[in-house]
Design a protein around this motif. Sequence first.
Motif, PDB file in Angstrom:
ATOM      1  N   ALA A 118       0.822  -1.218   0.000  1.00 43.66           N
ATOM      2  CA  ALA A 118       0.000   0.000   0.000  1.00 43.66           C
ATOM      3  C   ALA A 118       0.852   1.263   0.000  1.00 43.66           C
ATOM      4  O   ALA A 118       0.472   2.278  -0.589  1.00 43.66           O
ATOM      5  CB  ALA A 118      -0.914  -0.004   1.223  1.00 43.66           C
ATOM      6  N   ALA A 119       2.010   1.194   0.674  1.00 42.51           N
ATOM      7  CA  ALA A 119       2.887   2.372   0.743  1.00 42.51           C
ATOM      8  C   ALA A 119       4.006   2.297  -0.290  1.00 42.51           C
ATOM      9  O   ALA A 119       4.992   3.026  -0.201  1.00 42.51           O
ATOM     10  CB  ALA A 119       3.490   2.497   2.146  1.00 42.51           C
ATOM     11  N   GLY A 120       3.827   1.421  -1.258  1.00 42.91           N
ATOM     12  CA  GLY A 120       4.877   1.193  -2.248  1.00 42.91           C
ATOM     13  C   GLY A 120       4.863   2.195  -3.384  1.00 42.91           C
ATOM     14  O   GLY A 120       4.179   3.218  -3.340  1.00 42.91           O
ATOM     15  N   GLY A 121       5.628   1.867  -4.393  1.00 47.06           N
ATOM     16  CA  GLY A 121       5.743   2.738  -5.549  1.00 47.06           C
ATOM     17  C   GLY A 121       6.967   2.367  -6.346  1.00 47.06           C
ATOM     18  O   GLY A 121       7.396   1.213  -6.356  1.00 47.06           O
ATOM     19  N   VAL A 122       7.549   3.367  -6.972  1.00 47.68           N
ATOM     20  CA  VAL A 122       8.707   3.138  -7.823  1.00 47.68           C
ATOM     21  C   VAL A 122       9.732   4.225  -7.565  1.00 47.68           C
ATOM     22  O   VAL A 122       9.375   5.359  -7.223  1.00 47.68           O
ATOM     23  CB  VAL A 122       8.284   3.118  -9.318  1.00 47.68           C
ATOM     24  CG1 VAL A 122       7.703   4.458  -9.735  1.00 47.68           C
ATOM     25  CG2 VAL A 122       9.434   2.717 -10.213  1.00 47.68           C
ATOM     26  N   ARG A 123      11.019   3.886  -7.696  1.00 42.24           N
ATOM     27  CA  ARG A 123      12.066   4.888  -7.523  1.00 42.24           C
ATOM     28  C   ARG A 123      13.219   4.606  -8.462  1.00 42.24           C
ATOM     29  O   ARG A 123      13.452   3.458  -8.874  1.00 42.24           O
ATOM     30  CB  ARG A 123      12.558   4.932  -6.070  1.00 42.24           C
ATOM     31  CG  ARG A 123      13.133   3.646  -5.543  1.00 42.24           C
ATOM     32  CD  ARG A 123      13.423   3.790  -4.067  1.00 42.24           C
ATOM     33  NE  ARG A 123      13.718   2.507  -3.447  1.00 42.24           N
ATOM     34  CZ  ARG A 123      13.571   2.247  -2.145  1.00 42.24           C
ATOM     35  NH1 ARG A 123      13.111   3.202  -1.345  1.00 42.24           N
ATOM     36  NH2 ARG A 123      13.863   1.076  -1.648  1.00 42.24           N
ATOM     37  N   PHE A 124      13.939   5.671  -8.765  1.00 44.72           N
ATOM     38  CA  PHE A 124      15.101   5.583  -9.642  1.00 44.72           C
ATOM     39  C   PHE A 124      16.366   5.615  -8.801  1.00 44.72           C
ATOM     40  O   PHE A 124      16.542   6.503  -7.965  1.00 44.72           O
ATOM     41  CB  PHE A 124      15.105   6.747 -10.631  1.00 44.72           C
ATOM     42  CG  PHE A 124      16.408   6.917 -11.368  1.00 44.72           C
ATOM     43  CD1 PHE A 124      16.894   5.922 -12.200  1.00 44.72           C
ATOM     44  CD2 PHE A 124      17.154   8.077 -11.231  1.00 44.72           C
ATOM     45  CE1 PHE A 124      18.096   6.074 -12.872  1.00 44.72           C
ATOM     46  CE2 PHE A 124      18.347   8.242 -11.891  1.00 44.72           C
ATOM     47  CZ  PHE A 124      18.828   7.237 -12.730  1.00 44.72           C
ATOM     48  N   ILE A 125      17.226   4.631  -9.002  1.00 48.65           N
ATOM     49  CA  ILE A 125      18.504   4.574  -8.301  1.00 48.65           C
ATOM     50  C   ILE A 125      19.612   4.762  -9.333  1.00 48.65           C
ATOM     51  O   ILE A 125      19.856   3.880 -10.155  1.00 48.65           O
ATOM     52  CB  ILE A 125      18.682   3.232  -7.566  1.00 48.65           C
ATOM     53  CG1 ILE A 125      17.567   3.065  -6.524  1.00 48.65           C
ATOM     54  CG2 ILE A 125      20.054   3.152  -6.897  1.00 48.65           C
ATOM     55  CD1 ILE A 125      17.596   1.746  -5.798  1.00 48.65           C
ATOM     56  N   PRO A 126      20.266   5.915  -9.329  1.00 49.84           N
ATOM     57  CA  PRO A 126      21.303   6.163 -10.337  1.00 49.84           C
ATOM     58  C   PRO A 126      22.566   5.383 -10.033  1.00 49.84           C
ATOM     59  O   PRO A 126      22.940   5.196  -8.880  1.00 49.84           O
ATOM     60  CB  PRO A 126      21.557   7.671 -10.216  1.00 49.84           C
ATOM     61  CG  PRO A 126      21.185   8.006  -8.818  1.00 49.84           C
ATOM     62  CD  PRO A 126      20.089   7.061  -8.428  1.00 49.84           C
ATOM     63  N   TYR A 127      23.200   4.891 -11.065  1.00 51.10           N
ATOM     64  CA  TYR A 127      24.532   4.327 -10.908  1.00 51.10           C
ATOM     65  C   TYR A 127      25.238   4.391 -12.255  1.00 51.10           C
ATOM     66  O   TYR A 127      24.600   4.490 -13.309  1.00 51.10           O
ATOM     67  CB  TYR A 127      24.505   2.895 -10.369  1.00 51.10           C
ATOM     68  CG  TYR A 127      23.950   1.845 -11.317  1.00 51.10           C
ATOM     69  CD1 TYR A 127      24.734   1.304 -12.338  1.00 51.10           C
ATOM     70  CD2 TYR A 127      22.655   1.361 -11.176  1.00 51.10           C
ATOM     71  CE1 TYR A 127      24.235   0.347 -13.201  1.00 51.10           C
ATOM     72  CE2 TYR A 127      22.143   0.405 -12.026  1.00 51.10           C
ATOM     73  CZ  TYR A 127      22.939  -0.110 -13.035  1.00 51.10           C
ATOM     74  OH  TYR A 127      22.441  -1.055 -13.887  1.00 51.10           O
ATOM     75  N   LYS A 128      26.544   4.361 -12.211  1.00 47.24           N
ATOM     76  CA  LYS A 128      27.326   4.367 -13.441  1.00 47.24           C
ATOM     77  C   LYS A 128      27.937   2.994 -13.644  1.00 47.24           C
ATOM     78  O   LYS A 128      28.404   2.351 -12.699  1.00 47.24           O
ATOM     79  CB  LYS A 128      28.438   5.423 -13.373  1.00 47.24           C
ATOM     80  CG  LYS A 128      27.910   6.849 -13.368  1.00 47.24           C
ATOM     81  CD  LYS A 128      29.019   7.877 -13.365  1.00 47.24           C
ATOM     82  CE  LYS A 128      29.672   8.044 -14.722  1.00 47.24           C
ATOM     83  NZ  LYS A 128      28.772   8.680 -15.695  1.00 47.24           N
ATOM     84  N   GLY A 129      27.931   2.523 -14.891  1.00 44.33           N
ATOM     85  CA  GLY A 129      28.550   1.245 -15.211  1.00 44.33           C
ATOM     86  C   GLY A 129      30.062   1.330 -15.125  1.00 44.33           C
ATOM     87  O   GLY A 129      30.651   2.421 -15.123  1.00 44.33           O
ATOM     88  N   ASN A 130      30.707   0.165 -15.048  1.00 42.93           N
ATOM     89  CA  ASN A 130      32.168   0.110 -14.908  1.00 42.93           C
ATOM     90  C   ASN A 130      32.893   0.846 -16.029  1.00 42.93           C
ATOM     91  O   ASN A 130      33.876   1.561 -15.795  1.00 42.93           O
ATOM     92  CB  ASN A 130      32.632  -1.344 -14.855  1.00 42.93           C
ATOM     93  CG  ASN A 130      32.200  -2.043 -13.587  1.00 42.93           C
ATOM     94  OD1 ASN A 130      31.774  -1.406 -12.626  1.00 42.93           O
ATOM     95  ND2 ASN A 130      32.296  -3.360 -13.573  1.00 42.93           N
ATOM     96  N   LYS A 131      32.400   0.694 -17.246  1.00 46.62           N
ATOM     97  CA  LYS A 131      33.045   1.349 -18.389  1.00 46.62           C
ATOM     98  C   LYS A 131      32.979   2.862 -18.258  1.00 46.62           C
ATOM     99  O   LYS A 131      33.979   3.570 -18.475  1.00 46.62           O
ATOM    100  CB  LYS A 131      32.374   0.915 -19.696  1.00 46.62           C
ATOM    101  CG  LYS A 131      32.991   1.542 -20.941  1.00 46.62           C
ATOM    102  CD  LYS A 131      32.270   1.095 -22.201  1.00 46.62           C
ATOM    103  CE  LYS A 131      32.852   1.769 -23.442  1.00 46.62           C
ATOM    104  NZ  LYS A 131      32.111   1.373 -24.681  1.00 46.62           N
TER     105      LYS A 131
END
Length: 273
Positions: free
Chosen positions: A65-78
């Motif tokens: 009920a308290a859920g949703g979606v979020r963006f987690i930024p990260y950079k690839g190894n290259k």
Amino acid sequence: MKMRRSSRIVAITKFLSDKPYKLISLNQFTERFDAAKSTISEDLAIIKDVFEQEKMGKIETVSGAAGGVRFIPYKGNKDIRETIINLCNQLSDPDRILAGGYVYMTDLIFDPKLMSEIGEIFATKFADLDAEYIITMETKGIPIALMTARALNLPLVSIRKDSKVTEGSVVSINYITGSSKKIETMSLSRRALPEESKVIIIDDFMKAGGTAKGMLDLMGEFKAEVLDIGVLIKTANPTQKLVDDYTSLAVLEKINEEEEEIIVDPSDWVINL
């Protein structure tokens, strides 16, 4: 407002990337774009696949009920290697050598695009630490720390070299710089950081580690838990620093004024990616 799927995906991507780590309910998207939850879920699945393929970050769904979606930024190894190698190449320019064996870094530290990328690298390294605040020392550490704080969606707290009346009640400590052995002072407002906070320290440069050790000691006055220390550049010498646990992105290996030679290399963990 009704949109075509292509336009809606662009808008959702922008909305998520502007609010990293912030949990957003699907209802916000359904109301904003006048679309069914199933439609929004399909849009998010497309965005998620593209982000994962391109190593641009990840879309995380939280159920309930308290859920949703979020963006987690990260950079690839290259991307991490390319950014750090580019940084090292720029810093290895002999024209950056200053009198006294110093390196001119100000233009790079205040380059918004480069520091945004550096912030995302630190955010990638520290993503799983569950930090609550980013801590830095004025002034050159601020751009790096600010971009790291933005990528992690955390508040930034800046330690001052002297106290100001506008800061209210402050905690001040004396510390000894690791290289010159001078006694300096650093201060932090009691209102800036709640006690027992979980923090990450970010700084621009480490030679012997005196400033970093001072920040660790100051965090102790706030009973804060220091999860890690991120440093843009450290010097190869002295090899023994005043702090043990830290993450540097690059290493100043050598600087010679007479021969007009400067060597800056990526840190070992970057090379081994």
